[in-house]
Enzyme design. Structure first.
Site, short mmCIF file in Angstrom:
data_model
loop_
_atom_site.label_atom_id
_atom_site.label_comp_id
_atom_site.label_asym_id
_atom_site.label_seq_id
_atom_site.Cartn_x
_atom_site.Cartn_y
_atom_site.Cartn_z
N HIS A 1 0.84 -1.21 0.00
CA HIS A 1 0.00 0.00 0.00
C HIS A 1 0.87 1.26 0.00
O HIS A 1 1.89 1.32 0.68
CB HIS A 1 -0.93 0.00 1.22
CG HIS A 1 -2.06 0.97 1.08
ND1 HIS A 1 -1.86 2.33 1.22
CD2 HIS A 1 -3.36 0.80 0.77
CE1 HIS A 1 -3.01 2.95 1.01
NE2 HIS A 1 -3.94 2.05 0.74
N GLU B 1 -3.80 0.38 -7.97
CA GLU B 1 -4.17 1.53 -7.14
C GLU B 1 -3.10 2.61 -7.24
O GLU B 1 -2.13 2.61 -6.47
CB GLU B 1 -4.36 1.08 -5.68
CG GLU B 1 -4.84 2.21 -4.79
CD GLU B 1 -5.32 1.72 -3.43
OE1 GLU B 1 -6.48 1.32 -3.34
OE2 GLU B 1 -4.53 1.73 -2.48
P1 PGA Z 1 -10.07 5.30 -0.28
O1 PGA Z 1 -8.81 4.41 0.12
O2 PGA Z 1 -11.11 4.34 -0.85
O3 PGA Z 1 -10.53 5.93 0.98
O4 PGA Z 1 -9.61 6.25 -1.33
C1 PGA Z 1 -8.35 3.46 -0.78
C2 PGA Z 1 -7.10 2.80 -0.30
O5 PGA Z 1 -6.24 3.46 0.29
O6 PGA Z 1 -6.94 1.57 -0.51
#
Ligand code: PGA
Length: 266
Positions: free
Chosen positions: A101, A171
């Site tokens: 992450h 992401e």
């Molecule tokens: P968010 O977070 O949906 O609040 O943008 C996503 C994440 O950090 O995985």
């Protein structure tokens, strides 16, 4: 277009550094009620903070909703005060673990090689990695180039059978915690490129098996457009993953879009 007939759709709620034990248990109660039988249509993974893992594990035991951790420490041995290892996560009942992450990369200076070590630490104890990957805020618009450079070190020494067991979240850093997700074009390109790379490195069977989803400012309102993309097997949510009604709606949209809802409801 991908043949996704043998891939179960996937949904993740990452609660980050939120949710007390009682809030976590209340979430599970409300989420289950809102979800009904759809819990069998989608692989749903809840990722509470470490402090709530045991309580959530107990309440999810024997049911279809899965437990995931948000990180692990891959250092060998026990002299690592404040850290949590893969064996401890497996012991508490985790089946999955988020790795890579952006918030951890930034806070801890985590590199692709560090994430790769964590992937192997997870696999050694039977924990299934959920690998998060995407461009940094400063790399926006360069997904292809960034993924081409980042995927080889992240997957170093992984075998195809292991990759097939993993899930990957596309992401980008610039989509986290903002008002809207990346555009469908961007999501299709990122998720599509990751599957294409896996096919090239690990073969068609592995590429067909691995779940690839999108995460970053996902809401029920944006979910439908993202889920219309054949490249996307599901969604991950941070803020909306802490709201049981909104997250149940996201899971329902995943099940509907990915063709599992009707057969489960029938
Ligand atoms: P968010 O977070 O949906 O609040 O943008 C996503 C994440 O950090 O995985």
């Amino acid at each position: 277009m991908e043949d996704r007939s043998d891939r179960k759709p996937f949904a993740i709620a990452n609660w980050k550094m939120a949710m007390t034990i009682s809030e976590s248990l209340a979430f599970v109660r409300k989420f289950r009620a809102a979800l009904g039988d759809l819990a069998h249509a989608v692989d749903v993974v809840l990722c509470p903070p470490y402090t709530a893992l045991y309580a959530v594990a107990q309440t999810l035991a024997g049911g279809p909703i899965k437990l995931g951790a948000q990180n692990l420490c891959a250092a060998p041995g026990e002299a690592h005060t404040g850290e949590i290892s893969a064996p401890l996560l497996a012991d508490v009942g985790c089946e999955w673990v988020l790795l890579g992450h952006w918030e951890i990369r930034r806070r801890a200076g985590e590199t692709d090689a560090d994430v790769n070590h964590k992937i192997h630490a997870a696999l050694r104890v039977g924990l299934r990695p959920i690998l998060l990957v995407g461009e940094a805020a400063t790399e926006r618009g360069r997904a292809r180039e960034v993924l081409t450079a980042r995927l080889p070190p992240l997957f170093a020494d992984c075998e195809s059978g292991q990759v097939a067991q993993m899930a990957v979240v596309y992401e980008p850093e610039w989509t986290i915690g903002v008002q809207e997700p990346a555009s469908p074009e961007c999501v299709a390109a990122g998720c599509g490129f990751i599957r294409q790379w896996i096919r090239q490195e690990y073969g068609a069977e592995t590429a067909r098996a691995v779940r690839i989803i999108y995460g970053g400012s996902v809401t029920p309102g944006y979910a439908k457009g993202l889920l219309a993309l054949p490249e996307v097997d599901g969604l991950g949510a941070g803020r909306k993953g802490r709201d049981p009604i909104a997250f149940a709606e996201i899971v329902r949209l995943i099940a509907t879009a990915k063709g599992r809802a009707r057969q489960i409801i029938a």
